[in-house]
Design a protein around this motif. Structure first.
Motif, PDB file in Angstrom:
ATOM      1  N   ASN A 276    -109.705 -11.799  12.391  1.00 58.25           N
ATOM      2  CA  ASN A 276    -109.657 -11.402  13.741  1.00 58.25           C
ATOM      3  C   ASN A 276    -108.288 -10.652  14.102  1.00 58.25           C
ATOM      4  O   ASN A 276    -107.584 -11.395  13.585  1.00 58.25           O
ATOM      5  CB  ASN A 276    -110.048 -12.593  14.540  1.00 58.25           C
TER       6      ASN A 276
ATOM      7  N   LEU B 147    -105.997  -9.176  17.288  1.00 56.22           N
ATOM      8  CA  LEU B 147    -105.810  -8.480  18.459  1.00 56.22           C
ATOM      9  C   LEU B 147    -104.456  -7.773  18.395  1.00 56.22           C
ATOM     10  O   LEU B 147    -103.498  -8.322  18.265  1.00 56.22           O
ATOM     11  CB  LEU B 147    -105.609  -9.979  19.698  1.00 56.22           C
TER      12      LEU B 147
ATOM     13  N   GLU C  60    -108.400   1.923  20.697  1.00 57.37           N
ATOM     14  CA  GLU C  60    -109.894   1.652  20.974  1.00 57.37           C
ATOM     15  C   GLU C  60    -110.544   2.776  20.414  1.00 57.37           C
ATOM     16  O   GLU C  60    -111.921   2.781  19.776  1.00 57.37           O
ATOM     17  CB  GLU C  60    -110.168   1.274  22.348  1.00 57.37           C
TER      18      GLU C  60
ATOM     19  N   SER D 178    -116.000  -4.553  17.305  1.00 63.34           N
ATOM     20  CA  SER D 178    -115.081  -4.662  18.409  1.00 63.34           C
ATOM     21  C   SER D 178    -114.820  -6.154  18.709  1.00 63.34           C
ATOM     22  O   SER D 178    -114.184  -6.308  19.506  1.00 63.34           O
ATOM     23  CB  SER D 178    -115.350  -3.863  19.582  1.00 63.34           C
ATOM     24  N   THR D 179    -115.744  -6.915  18.134  1.00 63.10           N
ATOM     25  CA  THR D 179    -115.583  -8.541  18.571  1.00 63.10           C
ATOM     26  C   THR D 179    -114.660  -8.921  17.294  1.00 63.10           C
ATOM     27  O   THR D 179    -113.943  -9.988  17.447  1.00 63.10           O
ATOM     28  CB  THR D 179    -116.791  -9.211  18.308  1.00 63.10           C
TER      29      THR D 179
ATOM     30  N   GLN E  73    -109.598  -6.170  18.467  1.00 63.18           N
ATOM     31  CA  GLN E  73    -109.418  -5.951  19.737  1.00 63.18           C
ATOM     32  C   GLN E  73    -108.257  -5.323  20.166  1.00 63.18           C
ATOM     33  O   GLN E  73    -107.210  -5.822  19.481  1.00 63.18           O
ATOM     34  CB  GLN E  73    -110.131  -7.089  20.652  1.00 63.18           C
TER      35      GLN E  73
ATOM     36  N   LYS F 113    -105.292  -4.884  23.836  1.00 62.02           N
ATOM     37  CA  LYS F 113    -105.328  -5.142  25.264  1.00 62.02           C
ATOM     38  C   LYS F 113    -103.824  -4.602  25.739  1.00 62.02           C
ATOM     39  O   LYS F 113    -102.839  -4.746  24.824  1.00 62.02           O
ATOM     40  CB  LYS F 113    -105.345  -6.528  25.447  1.00 62.02           C
TER      41      LYS F 113
END
Ligand SMILES: C[S@@+](CC[C@H](N)C(=O)[O-])C[C@H]1O[C@@H](n2cnc3c(N)ncnc32)[C@H](O)[C@@H]1O
Length: 311
Positions: free
Chosen positions: A103, A105, A118, A128-129, A132, A134
């Motif tokens: 995973n 982020l 994105e 997109s899980t 990701q 931010k």
């Protein structure tokens, strides 16, 4: 002292000139206005001052991917949860995915950078899980709790006035036993390009303006890691020269990857682009097509707290 004077390499006359200017800006209290400096970096990497940053991947992708490869070579990421701090266009994040991270982020100050990551997730049909992005400031609390097994950050720390705060935050979000790997700008990084820019830039406009950039050497980075009580600390420095096909290509690379936020003081877009063309012409005149890369790599492990057994 490091936050007052330019800690990087420059030719002697430019070093005197730039440090006199930085001293003036310190006397005027400009160094203390961290929100304003951060705002300029965010706008710079959002392409507000010039459009150079639109060419970040096109002109800088190859070089930054090379640095990302070096960074990831020394850290086990397969099956791990990853945080990429200052992810930019996602070069480190997507490489981590390729190398089997479970995973990811990625966070960045610039909305434009996050949007470009994105878009890559959608364009490449990625889950997109799993990956990701931010928009977040690395100096603010990134997430609640300590859930990452690895935190990576490539060529972001140099933009941070309070680097200790960011490394402490990186440690906080790591699981006990988690690993950190960062690459950051060393004192000679891009020095020929910085020197040429400082030499040519219109001094009337740039006076009293402290460039928001803080390169560090390996001793300083090691000391930051020690202050954060990481264990198994490993810090080393790599230096090499990037050769470009032409001085113009060398300038375009420099302008895109550093986002040209120092043009923020120039009043209009046309004036900024005029200044940019003057600096580009100077690169051509002087035949500047080799640019120094100086990268500090630093790794550490968050200790596992040993619970005291009072039984
Ligand atoms: C030179 S780029 C490196 C991007 C990416 N890590 C790479 O290797 O291509 C620096 C990035 O740091 C981001 N940045 C600067 N200050 C930041 C902050 N306080 N918090 C989060 N990101 C920041 C910028 O927006 C920019 O995308």
């Amino acid at each position: 002292m490091n936050n007052i004077f330019w800690g990087g390499k420059l030719t002697i006359p430019i070093k005197i000139l730039i440090n006199t200017n930085f001293f003036i800006s310190w006397l005027l209290g400009k160094n203390k206005n961290i929100p304003a400096m951060k705002h300029r970096i965010r706008l710079g990497y959002s392409g507000t001052y010039t459009n150079h940053v639109n060419l970040y991947d096109k002109t800088g992708g190859k070089h930054y991917s090379h640095i990302a490869e070096i960074l990831l070579n020394d850290i086990e990421i397969k099956g791990k949860t990853i945080l990429d701090v200052g992810c930019g266009t996602g070069i480190v994040s997507f490489l981590a995915l390729e190398k089997g991270a479970s995973n990811i982020l990625g966070i960045d100050l610039s909305r434009k950078m996050i949007k470009s990551c994105e878009k890559k997730v959608i364009d490449n049909n990625l889950d997109s899980t799993i990956i990701q992005f931010k928009q977040t400031d690395a100096e603010s609390p990134i997430i609640k709790g300590s859930s990452f097994q690895v935190v990576l950050s490539s060529l972001m720390l140099g933009f941070i006035p309070n680097q200790l705060k960011v490394i402490q935050e990186i440690k906080r979000v790591l699981e006990p036993g988690g690993l950190v790997g960062i690459s950051t700008h060393g004192p000679e990084h891009y020095w020929e390009a910085c020197d040429a820019t400082f030499r040519i830039i219109d001094k009337k406009i740039a006076i009293g303006y402290r460039v928001e950039f803080w390169p560090r050497n390996e001793i300083e980075i090691k000391s930051l890691f020690k202050k954060c009580d990481f264990k198994n600390i490993k810090v080393y420095r790599l230096k090499w020269k990037e050769q470009f096909d032409s001085p113009e290509k060398a300038y375009d690379f420099f302008a895109a990857t550093s986002s040209s936020w120092w043009f923020s003081k120039f009043p209009t877009y046309n004036r900024r682009m005029k200044e940019s063309r003057r600096i580009r012409a100077y690169f051509k005149l002087k035949g500047i097509k080799r640019i120094s890369m100086d990268v500090i790599l630093a790794y550490g492990e968050k200790p596992i707290d040993k619970k005291v057994n009072y039984a």
